[in-house]
Structure formats: C-alpha cells, structure tokens
Scaffold this active site. Structure first.
Site, short mmCIF file in Angstrom:
data_model
loop_
_atom_site.label_atom_id
_atom_site.label_comp_id
_atom_site.label_asym_id
_atom_site.label_seq_id
_atom_site.Cartn_x
_atom_site.Cartn_y
_atom_site.Cartn_z
N PRO A 162 0.80 -1.23 0.00
CA PRO A 162 0.00 0.00 0.00
C PRO A 162 0.83 1.27 0.00
O PRO A 162 0.32 2.34 -0.36
CB PRO A 162 -0.81 -0.13 1.29
CG PRO A 162 0.03 -0.97 2.19
CD PRO A 162 0.74 -1.95 1.28
N SER A 164 4.05 1.60 -1.49
CA SER A 164 5.15 1.61 -2.46
C SER A 164 5.08 2.85 -3.33
O SER A 164 4.02 3.43 -3.56
CB SER A 164 5.09 0.36 -3.35
OG SER A 164 3.91 0.38 -4.12
N GLY A 165 6.25 3.27 -3.84
CA GLY A 165 6.31 4.44 -4.71
C GLY A 165 5.76 5.67 -4.04
O GLY A 165 6.25 6.13 -3.00
N THR A 192 -0.16 -5.94 2.34
CA THR A 192 0.93 -6.13 3.31
C THR A 192 0.91 -5.04 4.37
O THR A 192 0.53 -3.89 4.11
CB THR A 192 2.30 -6.17 2.61
OG1 THR A 192 2.51 -4.95 1.90
CG2 THR A 192 2.36 -7.33 1.63
N ASP A 222 10.07 -2.72 -7.61
CA ASP A 222 11.06 -3.78 -7.81
C ASP A 222 11.44 -4.46 -6.50
O ASP A 222 11.65 -5.67 -6.46
CB ASP A 222 12.30 -3.20 -8.48
CG ASP A 222 12.02 -2.69 -9.88
OD1 ASP A 222 11.15 -3.28 -10.56
OD2 ASP A 222 12.65 -1.72 -10.30
N PHE A 224 9.56 -4.85 -3.87
CA PHE A 224 8.43 -5.70 -3.46
C PHE A 224 8.42 -6.98 -4.29
O PHE A 224 8.18 -8.07 -3.76
CB PHE A 224 7.13 -4.92 -3.64
CG PHE A 224 5.93 -5.56 -3.02
CD1 PHE A 224 5.88 -5.81 -1.66
CD2 PHE A 224 4.82 -5.91 -3.79
CE1 PHE A 224 4.76 -6.39 -1.07
CE2 PHE A 224 3.70 -6.49 -3.23
CZ PHE A 224 3.68 -6.73 -1.86
N PHE A 225 8.68 -6.85 -5.58
CA PHE A 225 8.79 -8.03 -6.45
C PHE A 225 9.90 -8.95 -5.93
O PHE A 225 9.76 -10.17 -5.90
CB PHE A 225 9.08 -7.60 -7.88
CG PHE A 225 9.26 -8.73 -8.85
CD1 PHE A 225 8.18 -9.27 -9.52
CD2 PHE A 225 10.53 -9.27 -9.09
CE1 PHE A 225 8.35 -10.33 -10.41
CE2 PHE A 225 10.70 -10.32 -9.97
CZ PHE A 225 9.61 -10.85 -10.64
#
Length: 565
Positions: A162, A164-165, A192, A222, A224-225
C-alpha cells in the site's frame, strides 16, 4: 429482411438462432447494431470476430472488415435490454444518429497505442439485437472460445504494497480489480502490513495451497517483487551454490534443508507465473518485461495470460565481514546487483524514506559528491562465445584487460523484444541447473579483475527505466542465461559523471570508456579488501564482504508479453 420503424433491418428467418453463411471457417453470422457505429454483419470463426457495415457489403471495392482475435479478448458480458446508440454523425463526431432499445452484449478486448505500441488500452464493443436468444447464443459461443485460451489464469494470489512508490499501491489495485473480475479471474488479495510481509507469506504458504493458484501478482515496485521472488525460491529452488571466492573455483553443493516444503512444487515451474503491476519508484522489471511503466498494460497482459521467461541470479554471501564465519546466505535477483556507488546510494537513501522516490536523487547526489572507490577482486567465468571475440593469434592474459571490455561475439546489439529470437533459442536448459559449463570444460575458464573500483554492477536484464531509457546494457536479454558485469575502475569525478550522463541518453554509450570493463558472464565471485561490502540487490540493501553469483536461465515465468519495438 424487414426494416423496423427505427430504420434498422431485422432478420426473422431464424428467430431463435444466428444463421451461418459466412463461409467454411465461420461458426456464426448475424446482423447486429454496433454501438455508435451502425448496422454491421458480424461473423465468428475459430480465431475471432470480424464485421463490416451492412451498407458496404454490396460494394466489392470496400474491403474494410474490422477484426479482433480471441487472443486479444478478455471478457464477454450479456447486458440485457437497453439503449444502443446509432452511428456518429458530423465531422466532429459529437452527434449521434438513431438509437434503439434492444438486447445487448459487450466484448472486452485490448489494443495497443498507435504512438506507443507497448501501451495497451481496453476496447469495448457493444452489440445489439432484438432477439434475446441470438444474443445469448453469441455470448455462449464467444465464452466457449475464450475458455479454450488455456494459458489464461483462473486463480491468482495478489499481494499489494500500500505504501510503495508514491503510496498509491492500494489505489492502483482497486482501479484494476474490475478487469480481473470481468475476465473471471478469481483473486485472493493480501495487503501487506510491514516490510518483509510479502516474503513471509510466500515462504510460509504450503505447496498444496500454492498449487491452487496459477500465479502470484505483485502490486508494488522492484523491491516488493524481489520480496515475493525470494519468498518463492529460497525454500523451493534446489541447486548447487556458485563457487566460494575463498576456495578453489568450483560449485558448492548446497545442504538440503529438512524443513523445506513438499518437493512437488519447485522451480523452474512451467505452470506457475509471477505478475507485476508497477506501483514503485523505478519499476525496472515491469518496463523491461512489458515495455511500459503502466499498471493497466500489466493488468491486461496478466488476464490474457501472456508469458515470458526470466533469468534469475542467485547471489550467495559467504562472509558479511572479514571476521565473519564463512556461511552461505542466499538472495535472488531478477534485475540487478551492485556494489560501491550503487550500494552506497541505497544505504544512504534508507535514511530519507520519508522523502519518497525523491530520496534516490538526493542520496545519489550526496554519494557522488563524496565519491569513493573500493579495492576488490572479481573472478568471472569467460565462456566460449566471449573467447571468440579475441584475435586467434592472441592469447588473452589471465587478468582482464581492455581487450575484454567489448561485447562478446554473440551480442549483436539487438535489444530484447517480444518473441525474442535470442531468448527463445534453446541453449543450456535451466531445468537442469545453472547456465554455465563445468569449470574443467574447455569451453570456459575463470578470469580475474583486481583493483580499485568505484562501482561493480551485475545486470541480469537491461534495467531500462524512465531515467535510463536504454538501461545499463541496451542489448541485455530477459532469458539468455547471462548477466552483464560492469566494472567501473577508479577515475576522476568528471569522467564518472560523464558515464552517468551517458546512461540518461537514448542511444548513449555508457560503456565506451577506458575505465569501464564489460563482461557477459554466467557467474562471478567477489571479494572486498575493505572492512565492509554494501550491495544493492534489486533495490534492497545486502551486506557482503565475500560474495558469488550465478544465473539460472528462465528460472521463473512472468505474466508479460515482452517489450514491443
């Protein structure tokens, strides 16, 4: 054929079913009113749908048929009774012609942007008919054809970051969720709550539970991936470790963990795929695998079941500090691992997380102004294709020189694209193990580069992003079994700055410098002569004084179609 009072023709010859007179390959054919277009003659065959305006059917010179393939259709919906608009009239396309109430169904497809082919957008076609049974027959037939698209996912596990970025990961998913619902893809969504949550989910889920899903989707960046990738692979991927730089160069057998989940779910895995909906700061993996940093494009490629294979580097830390006990600690990287400048930037940026994505600019500037170099030794595996790049009369020395800066012979300067010939070439099979030959093979040997380095980078893919349009290595491929080792030797600040500037230019030459070594290799080892070693592994901090890495060709599959030229 009868003309109604609305001005549209009506066919009553088959009141309960469409007729079939569209040719040998035609399954169905009927007249419909296409919303905002007019009356059309619609046909279906094994590949898809096609139609032409009824008024053009008798014109032999008019061959303007519109076609959509089932491979580009992700849903069909019966809408029931409602309004279907007539054709658009007027030069400015703002005046609608006659409209009529009738039964309707909608076909949802995708199309690529004319100016940016890698960008995908939904296309909605609404067909109307005054016969309910005809509409339902068409919906059932199209649904049956879509069900035959066997590569499409039915059940997905979705993990959403929630924050990210720019902190809009959850909002992005909420906007895209209707696409998955419309495509009849069932999703279990986990938002998450903390750092490492996604990795813990993927580590703790049993193989029996995991086998229920066709894949996992990451809504984030990236890093998180990378969390999800490591959660999947750490307990499920079985392979010997790459060589320990402190020992003789040979693969190290891993100790199988008795707590590993059931062995039936392992990697590579042809059925299970990973999707990424970009919501991060850089989104390199999404750009390299879809050609666009666009959540909508990624979502459409996921529901259509697109597939590309992706190389993954196994990074093994043998020692965190010079005084540490030698003990392997494994991480996996799908895009990049970097030391020196790259590691310093990621470490410095951790202090400024409150700044969001801008922290990387600030940290990068700060680290550049205090630019440091580090003494280290690297061993990398030279394979036969790179040897062929040398002069036959000249035997290269064991320590790397400028002669090895250039690309190996099998790099043709062609960027990786959808249906890439390089990635689809069957070479060493990743299902067997790492993609490099045995150490005693005549086709390979280990070479050494030793000195002071400003940075050490290992690019598994091109690492394209909005600030580096060609990436670190323009012709790196998604699944060729190699990584690109980029060594930046100690040099004056202005020289390194010019190297960084070249990275920001489309068509730049960031590797064309005397202080840059570039080696295409399946494996390398690293030893720092300093007190610490700070690495950036797919955007995450990783401390390693002694480290080794190897590439596994096509270890995972992604829901992506590859970038379009």
């Amino acid at each position: 054929m009868e003309i109604t009072e609305d001005g549209y023709s009506r066919d009553d010859s088959h009141p309960t079913a469409p007729f079939n007179d569209g040719g040998e390959d035609s399954f169905l054919s009927s007249n419909f009113l296409l919303d905002t277009v007019g009356e059309i003659f619609l046909t279906q065959n094994s590949d898809g749908l096609s139609w032409q305006l009824v008024e053009s059917l008798n014109d032999e010179k008019d061959e303007r048929w519109t076609e959509i393939k089932f491979s580009d259709v992700y849903a069909v919906e019966f809408l029931g009774w409602g309004l279907v608009h007539g054709p658009v009239l007027g030069a400015r396309e703002c005046i609608l012609g006659h409209s009529a109430q009738m039964y309707r169904f909608t076909v949802h497809a995708v199309q690529s942007s004319k100016n940016l082919p890698s960008l995908w957008t939904p296309s909605v076609y609404t067909f109307g008919h005054n016969n309910l049974e005809i509409c339902k027959t068409w919906v059932n037939q199209i649904s049956a054809s879509l069900d035959m698209e066997s590569n499409r996912p039915k059940n997905l596990l979705v993990l959403v970051h929630p924050r990210s970025g720019k902190g809009n990961g959850l909002g992005i998913w909420e906007e895209l969720a209707p696409i998955f619902y419309r495509a009849k893809v069932k999703t279990k969504v986990i938002v998450t709550q903390r750092a490492g949550h996604a990795r813990d989910v993927m580590t703790s889920i049993t193989n029996r539970e995991l086998s229920f899903y066709d894949g996992v989707v990451a809504v984030g960046g990236d890093g998180f991936f990378n969390e999800i990738l490591n959660g999947l692979l750490l307990s499920r991927h079985k392979a010997s470790y790459p060589p320990d730089p402190g020992d003789s160069i040979h693969p190290v057998e891993m100790e199988l963990n008795s707590t590993i989940h059931n062995p039936e779910f392992s990697f590579p895995n042809k059925q299970f795929r990973i999707g990424i909906i970009p919501a991060g700061s850089t989104d390199t993996i999404a750009i390299c695998t879809t050609g666009a940093r666009d959540p909508l494009t990624s979502a459409l490629q996921i529901v259509l079941g697109k597939r590309v294979n992706l190389d993954v580097a196994q990074i093994v830390r043998w020692k965190m500090t010079p005084a540490s006990i030698s003990e392997p600690c494994v991480r996996y990287a799908a895009s990049f691992a970097g030391y020196g400048f790259y590691g310093d930037v990621i470490r410095e940026s951790e202090k400024y997380r409150w700044m969001g994505p801008k922290r990387y600019d600030y940290a990068g500037t700060k680290v550049f102004l205090q630019l440091r170099s580090y003494e280290a030794e690297l061993n990398y595996l030279e394979v036969e294709s790179e040897k062929e790049n040398s002069s036959p009369e000249e035997e290269p020395p064991e320590t790397s020189t400028k002669a090895f800066r250039c690309l190996p012979a099998n790099s043709d300067g062609v960027s990786c694209r959808a249906n890439c010939g390089v990635c689809n070439t069957k070479g060493v099979d990743a299902l067997v193990g790492p993609s490099f030959p045995l150490p005693n093979s005549k086709a390979s040997r280990w070479l050494t580069s030793k000195g002071r380095f400003i940075s050490v980078g290992a690019a598994v893919i091109s690492c394209r992003n909005e600030r580096a349009p060609d990436g670190l290595v323009a012709d790196a491929h998604l699944s060729d079994g190699f990584m690109h080792l980029i060594l930046i030797k100690d040099c004056p600040h202005p020289h390194y700055l010019w190297h960084l500037i070249q990275l920001t230019k489309r068509g730049g030459n960031p590797l064309d410098f005397e202080f840059v070594e570039h080696h295409k290799t399946p494996a390398f080892t690293f030893t720092s002569f300093g007190e610490e070693g700070v690495w950036n592994v797919d955007g995450e901090l990783f401390l390693a004084h002694r480290l080794s890495a190897q590439v596994f060709r096509g270890l995972v599959s992604l829901f992506a179609g590859g970038p379009v030229a």
